[in-house]
Design an enzyme around this catalytic site. Structure first.
Site, PDB file in Angstrom:
ATOM      1  N   ASP A 171       1.066  -0.895  -0.041  1.00  0.00           N
ATOM      2  CA  ASP A 171       0.499  -0.147   0.018  1.00  0.00           C
ATOM      3  C   ASP A 171       0.589   1.505   0.627  1.00  0.00           C
ATOM      4  O   ASP A 171       1.130   1.778   0.915  1.00  0.00           O
ATOM      5  CB  ASP A 171      -1.549   0.061   2.023  1.00  0.00           C
ATOM      6  N   HIS A 193       8.903  -1.152   9.099  1.00  0.00           N
ATOM      7  CA  HIS A 193       8.354  -1.697   9.444  1.00  0.00           C
ATOM      8  C   HIS A 193       8.353  -2.108   7.690  1.00  0.00           C
ATOM      9  O   HIS A 193       8.676  -3.905   8.240  1.00  0.00           O
ATOM     10  CB  HIS A 193       6.957  -0.944   9.631  1.00  0.00           C
TER      11      HIS A 193
HETATM   12  O1  RIB Z   1       1.874  -0.409  10.915  1.00  0.00           O
HETATM   13  C1  RIB Z   1       3.046  -0.216  10.655  1.00  0.00           C
HETATM   14  C2  RIB Z   1       2.694  -0.951   8.796  1.00  0.00           C
HETATM   15  O2  RIB Z   1       1.106   0.035   8.519  1.00  0.00           O
HETATM   16  C3  RIB Z   1       3.375   0.004   7.663  1.00  0.00           C
HETATM   17  O3  RIB Z   1       3.150  -1.893   6.324  1.00  0.00           O
HETATM   18  C4  RIB Z   1       3.338   0.865   6.796  1.00  0.00           C
HETATM   19  O4  RIB Z   1       3.250   1.164   5.727  1.00  0.00           O
HETATM   20  C5  RIB Z   1       2.043   0.821   7.251  1.00  0.00           C
HETATM   21  O5  RIB Z   1       0.726   0.237   6.274  1.00  0.00           O
HETATM   22 CA    CA Z   2       2.975  -0.993   4.482  1.00  0.00          CA
END
Ligand code: RIB
Ligand code: CA
Length: 306
Positions: free
Chosen positions: A9, A239
């Site tokens: 995303d 992340h």
């Molecule tokens: O919580 C972090 C996640 O949520 C990551 O994938 C960031 O891109 C959002 O999608």
């Molecule tokens: Ca993400």
């Protein structure tokens, strides 16, 4: 060499993860599938095409679901990743177009064509993965593994006190994935909150990779501003890059086998909960990480980009 499809995303840390995959000599990136979350699915698809073109990669992009399995559609917040998903960087139209094949069908087909070899790395809500499992009972048998950026067992949430954002945005889909058994790995906040990238790290990447590293540095200003305001941190968590790195370097993560359930309503909606008494097969949940080694791998490989 890991055959990989990233479900994404994009999204600032998604962009970091996709550029990392482009630079990684041990990843054979087969394509991207897109999902809502940080942005709408249409914007995610446009951004995915744009990232691949910037990286000089001619790879398929399959657009995914536009709404969660059960919850109503929602308007993504621009607070974390910006209106267009790349911080303050304005929108730009890619040259290419997505496949005429839905993400879930693309995932099922690629898992069949690469039976036992395909690693799927969802770094957004799990809607496309759940749909693939529902459309093809062989999907979970055909994939090698599913390495999710998502969840939180002991770290608490980031979008609510209980829930990590990817799980929160489609808890029903995440629960379908958690039922699917032992090929699933969760790279959640328990480990990604240990890996912080600072402004000076992005400056170093940009110095060695002016084009793509420069683009990530520009995005990072918006992302780190959010982290400063919300968490008082002078940096951002890696992340999504951490999940991609777990696909090729699982040894850098300490994993615990835990049967998981997902809360699908109320104040705790999106929470990933240990369910020791359930009949579910354990999920591999990352609980420790060699954070310096993951960050060093990320920085070293991004420096190889143009
Ligand atoms: O919580 C972090 C996640 O949520 C990551 O994938 C960031 O891109 C959002 O999608
Ligand atoms: Ca993400």
């Amino acid at each position: 060499m890991v055959k990989l499809i990233i479900d994404t995303d994009p999204g600032i840390d998604d962009a970091m993860a996709i550029f990392y995959a482009a630079a990684a000599p041990d990843i054979d990136l087969l394509g991207l599938t897109t999902i809502f979350g940080n942005v709408t699915t249409a914007t995610a698809t446009r951004n995915a095409l744009r990232l691949l073109e910037a990286a000089g990669l001619d790879l398929p992009v399959a657009a995914g679901a536009t709404a969660p399995l059960v919850l109503p559609p929602f308007k993504p917040s621009a607070y974390v990743h910006g209106e267009e998903g790349f911080g303050d960087i304005p929108a730009a139209e890619p040259k290419g177009k997505p496949l005429n094949e839905e993400a879930a069908d693309f995932l099922c087909r690629m898992a069949r064509e690469h039976k036992g070899e395909l690693v799927v790395c969802p770094i957004g809500p799990l809607t496309n993965i759940a749909l693939a499992m529902q459309r093809d009972p062989e999907f979970i048998r055909n994939v090698k593994s599913i390495v999710v950026m998502g969840g939180s067992l002991e770290e608490g949430g980031n979008i609510t006190p209980h829930a990590e954002a990817n799980i929160y945005h489609d808890p029903h889909a995440a629960d379908v994935v958690c039922k699917s058994g032992s090929k699933v790995v969760f790279v959640g906040l328990d480990v990604t909150h240990r890996i912080l990238c600072r402004p000076e790290d992005f400056a170093a990447i940009a110095a060695q990779s002016p084009d793509l590293g420069g683009m990530l540095q520009e995005m990072s200003h918006f992302y780190i501003k959010f982290y400063r305001e919300v968490a008082g941190l002078n940096g951002c968590s890696l992340h999504d890059p951490a999940a991609v790195i777990a696909c090729t370097h699982p040894g850098l993560f300490g994993m615990r086998g835990v049967p998981l359930e997902v809360s699908c309503g109320g104040e705790t909606s999106g929470a990933t909960l240990a369910a020791p008494d359930s009949a579910r097969a354990p999920i591999k949940v990352c609980m420790t990480v060699e954070a310096d080694a993951v960050k060093s791998l990320f920085l070293r490989r991004l420096a190889l980009l143009p």
